[in-house]
Enzyme design. Structure first.
Site, PDB file in Angstrom:
ATOM      1  CG  MET A  91      16.143 -84.612 -26.504  1.00 55.48           C
ATOM      2  SD  MET A  91      16.402 -85.774 -27.577  1.00 55.48           S
ATOM      3  CE  MET A  91      16.481 -87.164 -26.662  1.00 55.48           C
ATOM      4  CE1 TYR A 181       5.224 -76.626 -24.853  1.00 56.39           C
ATOM      5  CE2 TYR A 181       3.043 -75.802 -24.832  1.00 56.39           C
ATOM      6  CZ  TYR A 181       3.982 -76.943 -24.479  1.00 56.39           C
ATOM      7  OH  TYR A 181       3.263 -77.968 -24.148  1.00 56.39           O
ATOM      8  CB  THR A 184       7.681 -75.841 -30.824  1.00 58.90           C
ATOM      9  OG1 THR A 184       6.995 -76.072 -29.648  1.00 58.90           O
ATOM     10  CG2 THR A 184       8.753 -74.772 -30.438  1.00 58.90           C
ATOM     11  CE  LYS A 185       4.469 -79.267 -27.296  1.00 55.50           C
ATOM     12  NZ  LYS A 185       5.098 -80.507 -27.069  1.00 55.50           N
ATOM     13  N   GLY A 214      -4.785 -80.595 -22.668  1.00 59.10           N
ATOM     14  CA  GLY A 214      -4.683 -79.337 -22.069  1.00 59.10           C
ATOM     15  C   GLY A 214      -4.236 -78.960 -20.864  1.00 59.10           C
ATOM     16  CB  THR A 218       3.377 -81.246 -14.666  1.00 60.68           C
ATOM     17  OG1 THR A 218       3.456 -79.774 -15.462  1.00 60.68           O
ATOM     18  CG2 THR A 218       2.788 -82.136 -15.561  1.00 60.68           C
TER      19      THR A 218
END
Length: 288
Positions: A91, A181, A184-185, A214, A218
């Site tokens: 992407m 990050y 971008t969010k 939250g 992962t």
């Protein structure tokens, strides 16, 4: 009479609580549903692929790692997916969102759900002025989302489908060590919030669900925060995946997972200084 009144009041209270706590999720609505899922080679995306498969959906999954996608596809078929195909894609390449869309629409004959979940790797550390990395991350985490949404909207409009955008608490509240990050969010919030208004104004029956997550357990997230985050609630990736899927089926405007994310987001406007202090207390400055 007094006892009867008390009993009726208690029954009424139980009924109200049951109404608000009920789970309206109708799993049967996903049988045969045509789903495009990005970021499906691991983490929350992989868990979503398995949930969709156990509910007998048809899937096109995509990510960069072909070998990982193939393993996910095999398990999806074992779990009961009606159809699963994968397409490797990067992407960060401007042409890949359109290529993925064309493949998914051609192979599935249309789309009912598009789940935008992929993210680019970014270091978990204080801002050091790496503008080139910021540009690359904006392409992966934001511009490719815009491109995929734009490319798939005609198919979703035809099916009156749903667009699910996986975002983060850091897209609502700025947090330490996530400068690029978080940017971008926040961009996702602005674009898809505006797009939702425009679709309604144009009479286009496509729902947009912004998913605010939250800290989730992962593998990549746990490795990043090791030694930096001192204490912060960690939620289940499996449960996060199911919550996202349920939000898409119910055509929710926003979903929050875990439960404490929503009140924390609302508190930012009431007690910003206190909230900032609490956030900073979670981190180990010396390890950043």
């Amino acid at each position: 009479m007094r006892r009867l009144t008390q009993a009726l009041c208690l029954a009424g209270l139980i009924g109200i609580l049951a109404f608000y706590w009920r789970d309206p999720f109708d799993s049967g609505r996903l049988a045969g549903a045509r789903v495009l899922l990005t970021g499906a080679s691991g983490g929350i995306g992989e868990e979503m692929a398995y949930h969709y498969s156990s509910l007998h959906a048809e899937l096109v999954i995509t990510a960069r790692k072909e070998a990982a996608l193939q393993k996910v596809m095999e398990k999806c078929l074992e779990l009961g997916a009606r159809k699963v195909l994968y397409i490797p894609a990067d992407m960060s390449l401007p042409q890949d969102p359109e290529r993925v869309m064309q493949f998914a629409v051609q192979e599935l004959g249309g789309l009912d759900y598009v789940v935008l979940n992929h993210i680019g790797e970014t270091p978990y550390r204080m801002w050091e002025g790496d503008v080139d990395h910021m540009r690359w991350l904006m392409q992966v985490n934001f511009l490719s989302y815009v491109a995929l949404a734009s490319a798939t909207l005609p198919a979703l409009a035809k099916s009156k489908g749903s667009l699910l955008v996986v975002s983060s608490l850091t897209g609502k509240i700025p947090t330490p060590y996530t400068t690029s990050y978080s940017a971008t969010k926040f961009a996702l919030e602005g674009f898809f919030g505006s797009l939702r208004h425009e679709l309604i104004m144009r009479g286009v029956d496509v729902s947009i669900t912004l998913c605010i997550l939250g800290l989730v357990d992962t593998k990549s997230a746990m490795e990043k925060i090791k030694g930096v985050v001192l204490s912060m609630p960690v939620a289940s990736a499996n449960e996060a995946a199911l919550t996202i899927i349920k939000g898409g089926v119910s055509r929710a405007r926003e979903i929050y997972y875990p439960w404490w994310v929503k009140p924390l987001c609302h508190l930012k406007d009431w007690f910003p200084d206190q909230q900032d202090w609490v956030l900073r207390s979670f981190y180990n400055y010396s390890r950043a």
